[in-house]
Design an enzyme around this catalytic site. Structure first.
Site, mmCIF file in Angstrom:
data_model
loop_
_atom_site.group_PDB
_atom_site.id
_atom_site.type_symbol
_atom_site.label_atom_id
_atom_site.label_comp_id
_atom_site.label_asym_id
_atom_site.label_seq_id
_atom_site.Cartn_x
_atom_site.Cartn_y
_atom_site.Cartn_z
ATOM 1 C CD GLU A 65 -1.602 -2.237 1.394
ATOM 2 O OE1 GLU A 65 -2.154 -3.355 1.489
ATOM 3 O OE2 GLU A 65 -0.239 -2.575 2.143
ATOM 4 N N PRO A 270 13.347 -11.970 -1.241
ATOM 5 C CG PRO A 270 14.308 -13.273 0.290
ATOM 6 C CD PRO A 270 14.969 -12.622 -0.645
ATOM 7 N N GLY A 319 13.262 -1.848 -0.392
ATOM 8 C CA GLY A 319 12.996 -0.446 -1.194
ATOM 9 C C GLY A 319 13.944 -0.687 -2.315
ATOM 10 C CD GLU A 320 19.068 -1.421 -2.591
ATOM 11 O OE1 GLU A 320 20.004 -0.426 -2.716
ATOM 12 O OE2 GLU A 320 19.273 -2.510 -1.944
ATOM 13 N N PRO A 345 2.818 -7.347 -10.715
ATOM 14 C CG PRO A 345 1.481 -7.963 -12.299
ATOM 15 C CD PRO A 345 1.418 -7.665 -10.569
#
Length: 435
Positions: A65, A270, A319-320, A345
């Site tokens: 979100e 992961p 965040g990468e 996706p």
């Protein structure tokens, strides 16, 4: 009356579950983090948040979100400078990402849906508007806003296939509450129909599209730059947002992929950071050559070594991933080989990367169906995973064409953010309708 019974059931659940929660808090840091704030102790930093500007409270549950509202927050900041937008999350990972993206000064943990906790936050923040991302409906929070005349808007609203039976069963609880929501901005016509069925008023319900189609990677991350420098001659398979059981399937398929293309390396990301250690142990047990992404952060004296063909990078940072997808020859989007609903996706689609997903994608059904209609995604069960990846790796012409179609689908669905902001601006001007 319904709210009374809800609170009674909530209290009973808290009492019954207290031993388990106390044990988890004693043994796991993430269950202790922000606990006092969640229970109603408003952090002093939130007092007077926003200064002289009226405040908009935007709630996003977790990482997905937060990613979805990233462009919305930036657009609200630009279009409504007279307001201060504060963001709450429920999970620790969502909190960390929100602080990184929006600044720690305006990010906080959402209180539990307990009457006293909700009251404390509404009193301290005194928001002009509450915005809920997707379908984060909490009866006490909604009721507290309605009593104070605070309009409530739901953005990017959806009800997944998995959640729909539960919402339908409890529509007697939701109908009296959702009839007071000022605006509901749904992702699709299917979502709009379900939201109407559980009590949202048709005249306050609009289909504005999916905000996730508007999320674009704003900057290239350090991981992307390092991967480009360390693997200039290798092709990358990027497996993102994987869940338990999917990493083992990928490792099982890995030797076959290397037979098809010996110049491969894989990035394995992961979904949940608490699983990084378990996946590292799985990689160690597999015998494959691998390295942690965080190892590059600690190599101060010597530059990281170039990746070797067949090596696997464990992306053990947050965040990468979205940026790393830009380097992929082919992407696998996780949460889909097992019945977990699948993940987004669109992150690889925006870069024109060919995508493989498993058959479980209920959480992104509309998006995936759109990609399928344009032959822009390959759906493969666990036993078909290796063959699907090999097919795209070998046929570069076909995979490039598939990636281009995915990029076009992504671009064609843009505009949800602008439509959402216009609706919110209109709501703020009118002051909302909560009666």
């Amino acid at each position: 009356m319904i709210l009374f019974f809800y609170n009674l059931a909530l209290l009973a659940a808290l009492v019954a579950g207290a031993p388990w929660w106390l044990w988890r808090m004693a043994t796991t840091q993430k269950y202790r983090e922000g606990l006092a704030a969640r229970l109603g102790r408003v952090p002093s930093a939130l007092a007077g948040l926003g200064g002289e500007r009226p405040l908009i409270w935007l709630h996003a549950v977790s990482v997905g979100e937060v990613l979805a509202i990233t462009r919305l927050v930036k657009t609200l900041d630009a279009e409504l400078p007279e307001f201060f937008v504060a963001i709450s999350t429920t999970t620790r990972t969502g909190q960390e990402l929100a602080r990184e993206r929006f600044g720690a000064n305006r990010v906080f943990y959402c209180p539990l849906d307990l009457p006293w906790a909700v009251h404390a936050y509404l009193k301290a923040l005194n928001p002009r508007l509450l915005i809920l991302a997707e379908t984060e409906f909490w009866p006490n929070l909604l009721s507290g806003c309605f009593r104070r005349g605070i309009p409530v808007a739901v953005v990017n609203a959806r009800i997944s296939d998995r959640s729909w039976p539960r919402y339908r069963l409890l529509r007697g609880l939701w109908k009296p509450l959702l009839g007071h929501v000022s605006r509901v901005l749904a992702q699709s016509e299917t979502d709009a129909g379900r939201l109407k069925a559980i009590g949202c008023l048709p005249e306050r319900l609009t289909v504005t599209g999916n905000l996730k189609f508007d999320v674009r990677v704003a900057r290239e991350t350090d991981a992307t730059r390092q991967l480009r420098a360390l693997a200039p001659d290798l092709r990358l398979v990027v497996a993102g947002s994987t869940l338990e059981g999917e990493e083992s399937a990928l490792l099982e398929a890995w030797p076959r992929l290397l037979e098809a293309d010996p110049q491969l390396a894989m990035v394995l990301a992961p979904r949940h950071p608490e699983r990084f250690a378990a996946v590292a142990a799985l990689l160690e047990k597999s015998g494959a050559a691998w390295i942690k992404r965080t190892a590059w952060l600690t190599q101060r004296e010597n530059a990281p070594r170039p990746l070797r063909p067949g090596q696997i990078v464990l992306l053990d940072t947050m965040g990468e991933l979205a940026s790393v997808y830009s380097l992929a020859a082919v992407a696998f989007v996780g949460g889909s080989l097992i019945p977990a609903g699948g993940h987004n996706p669109l992150e690889p689609a925006q870069f024109g990367v060919p995508i493989v997903k498993g058959p479980h994608y209920a959480n992104f059904r509309a998006i995936t169906n759109d990609l399928l209609a344009h032959h822009a995604v390959h759906i493969a069960a666990k036993e078909e995973l290796a063959a699907a990846l090999i097919e795209l790796l070998r046929d570069r012409t076909a995979s490039t064409a598939m990636g281009a179609r995915a990029r076009r689908v992504f671009a064609s669905q843009a505009g949800a953010t602008e439509r959402t902001v216009r609706a919110l601006q209109d709501l703020l001007v009118k002051g909302g309708q909560t009666a």
